[in-house]
Design a protein around this motif. Structure first.
Motif, PDB file in Angstrom:
ATOM      1  N   ASP A  74       0.833  -1.210   0.000  1.00  0.00           N
ATOM      2  CA  ASP A  74       0.000   0.000   0.000  1.00  0.00           C
ATOM      3  C   ASP A  74       0.866   1.259   0.000  1.00  0.00           C
ATOM      4  O   ASP A  74       0.527   2.267   0.647  1.00  0.00           O
ATOM      5  CB  ASP A  74      -0.939   0.015   1.214  1.00  0.00           C
ATOM      6  N   ALA A  75       1.955   1.209  -0.722  1.00  0.00           N
ATOM      7  CA  ALA A  75       2.943   2.290  -0.685  1.00  0.00           C
ATOM      8  C   ALA A  75       2.475   3.559  -1.382  1.00  0.00           C
ATOM      9  O   ALA A  75       3.099   4.610  -1.215  1.00  0.00           O
ATOM     10  CB  ALA A  75       4.255   1.817  -1.310  1.00  0.00           C
ATOM     11  N   GLU A  76       1.397   3.497  -2.161  1.00  0.00           N
ATOM     12  CA  GLU A  76       0.895   4.676  -2.868  1.00  0.00           C
ATOM     13  C   GLU A  76      -0.337   5.280  -2.183  1.00  0.00           C
ATOM     14  O   GLU A  76      -0.893   6.261  -2.670  1.00  0.00           O
ATOM     15  CB  GLU A  76       0.528   4.305  -4.311  1.00  0.00           C
ATOM     16  N   THR A  77      -0.739   4.703  -1.063  1.00  0.00           N
ATOM     17  CA  THR A  77      -1.931   5.189  -0.358  1.00  0.00           C
ATOM     18  C   THR A  77      -1.604   6.440   0.448  1.00  0.00           C
ATOM     19  O   THR A  77      -0.689   6.418   1.283  1.00  0.00           O
ATOM     20  CB  THR A  77      -2.473   4.104   0.588  1.00  0.00           C
ATOM     21  N   PRO A  78      -2.319   7.560   0.247  1.00  0.00           N
ATOM     22  CA  PRO A  78      -2.085   8.743   1.070  1.00  0.00           C
ATOM     23  C   PRO A  78      -2.388   8.455   2.541  1.00  0.00           C
ATOM     24  O   PRO A  78      -3.412   7.846   2.872  1.00  0.00           O
ATOM     25  CB  PRO A  78      -3.061   9.774   0.490  1.00  0.00           C
ATOM     26  N   VAL A  79      -1.484   8.890   3.408  1.00  0.00           N
ATOM     27  CA  VAL A  79      -1.586   8.615   4.837  1.00  0.00           C
ATOM     28  C   VAL A  79      -1.268   9.883   5.625  1.00  0.00           C
ATOM     29  O   VAL A  79      -0.577  10.772   5.132  1.00  0.00           O
ATOM     30  CB  VAL A  79      -0.613   7.493   5.259  1.00  0.00           C
ATOM     31  N   PRO A  80      -1.762   9.978   6.881  1.00  0.00           N
ATOM     32  CA  PRO A  80      -1.387  11.119   7.721  1.00  0.00           C
ATOM     33  C   PRO A  80       0.082  11.014   8.126  1.00  0.00           C
ATOM     34  O   PRO A  80       0.557   9.951   8.518  1.00  0.00           O
ATOM     35  CB  PRO A  80      -2.323  10.995   8.931  1.00  0.00           C
TER      36      PRO A  80
END
Length: 299
Positions: free
Chosen positions: A56-62
C-alpha cells in the motif's frame, strides 16, 4: 555473441530466484501485518542492490511529525542557496509556544536560538514549537513548493503545528491534519538524505563538497532522533530516522546502516486500535518487527 548469450542465460536463471526471494519477504511482512489491528503502508529499498518491497505504498496517509523531513530538506536547499544560514537568529515568544512534543514550550521567553538549534530540536525531539519557528523563517509556501519541485504528488504540509490552517488549503486537510504523504514518497525524501542528493529531479550531478557538509549535518540530526522505539527497536546498527505519532497513528521513516549498505525504510500505521502512549504501543512494536524482518532478509 557467446558472452551476450551467457548474460541472457544468467538473467533467465536468476529471475525466478529473485522473485521467490521477494515473495518470501512479502509473505513475512504480510503475516506480521495481518495480526495488527490497524492500517499499514510500507515501502523499503536496499540502496546497494536496488531491491524494494511495497505494501500500500501509494496510499495517502497522515504524516504526523514525519512531514518535518520535508521542512529539513527545504532548509538545506535555502542554506545551499545562501537565502538563510544555520546561524540565523530566531526569537521565541510566548505566542510561539505550542503543546505536544519538545522542550521549547517549557522555556521562559523571549529566547533567542539559531536556525540550526531549531532544526536540531525539530528532528531530535520532534519539537513542535521549534518546527513552527523554522516554518516561519523559511516559509510554508516555500516548503510546499519544494515538495512539488521534488515531484511528490501526494505529499503536503498544510499548516504549522497546533495552529489553524490559514488561507486556501486543499480540501482534504481536515482528513490528514498536519500533512499527508505516501510511504513511497517519504522514502524518496529520506533517500535524498541518504545519498546526499540535493539536485533537481533527474539530475546526474554528483553532490558538491558544500552539499556533502550540509548532508552530514542533517544525517547527524537524524541519527540523534530521541525516539528509538520504532525502526531501531530490534536493530543493533546505526539508524537515522524521523518518527511521527498521533493517538491512532505511529510512523517512522529511516536509513538503516546495515553491514552490507544502507536500507531506507518507510512505515506508516494509522487507524490503530491501540492508542496508548507507551513505548510498547502495538503499532510501534509492529514497526520494529517489520524493520527487522526487512533488514535480516536483505542481509
Amino acid at each position: 555473441m557467446r558472452y551476450f548469450c551467457a548474460i541472457l542465460l544468467v538473467l533467465a536463471c536468476s529471475s525466478p530466484a529473485l522473485s521467490q526471494e521477494d515473495a518470501s519477504l512479502q509473505g513475512q511482512l504480510n503475516a506480521l501485518i495481518a495480526a495488527h489491528q490497524g492500517k499499514v503502508a510500507l515501502y523499503a529499498t536496499d540502496l546497494r542492490s536496488g531491491k524494494s518491497v511495497a505494501l500500500d505504498a501509494e496510499t495517502p496517509v497522515p504524516t504526523a511529525s514525519v512531514i518535518k523531513l520535508t521542512i529539513l530538506f527545504e532548509a538545506l536547499k535555502q542554506i545551499e542557496a545562501g537565502a538563510v544560514h544555520f546561524d540565523d537568529k530566531l526569537t521565541l515568544t510566548k505566542g510561539d509556544q505550542v503543546p505536544g512534543s519538545g522542550a521549547l514550550r517549557l522555556f521562559d521567553t523571549p529566547l533567542t536560538l539559531t536556525l540550526r538549534d531549531a532544526l536540531t530540536l525539530m528532528i531530535d525531539l520532534s519539537d513542535n514549537t521549534a518546527t513552527n519557528l523554522v516554518i516561519d523563517h523559511i516559509g510554508l509556501q516555500n516548503i510546499d513548493s519544494r515538495i512539488a519541485w521534488l515531484g511528490l504528488r501526494n505529499t503536503w504540509l498544510y499548516k504549522k503545528v497546533f495552529k489553524p490552517a490559514s488561507g486556501p488549503v486543499p480540501a482534504d486537510q481536515k482528513q490528514f491534519g498536519l500533512g499527508k504523504t505516501t510511504a513511497r514518497e517519504m522514502a524518496e525524501v529520506m533517500q535524498r538524505f541518504a545519498t546526499c542528493d540535493l539536485n533537481a529531479p533527474n539530475s546526474a550531478l554528483p553532490p558538491s563538497s558544500a552539499d556533502q557538509k550540509l548532508c552530514a549535518i542533517a544525517i547527524g540530526m537524524l541519527k540523534g532522533q530521541f525516539d528509538s522505539n520504532d525502526i531501531p527497536r530490534y536493530l543493533n546498527v546505526p539508524v537515522a530516522n524521523k518518527t511521527g505519532a498521533l493517538d491512532d497513528v505511529r510512523n517512522d521513516v529511516g536509513i538503516v546502516y546495515a553491514a552490507h549498505g544502507p536500507i531506507v525504510i518507510s512505515i506508516f500505521t494509522y487507524k490503530n486500535k491501540d492508542q496508548s502512549w507507551t513505548a510498547d504501543n502495538s503499532a510501534q512494536l509492529l514497526i520494529g518487527k517489520l524493520a527487522k524482518a526487512i533488514v535480516d532478509h536483505w542481509q
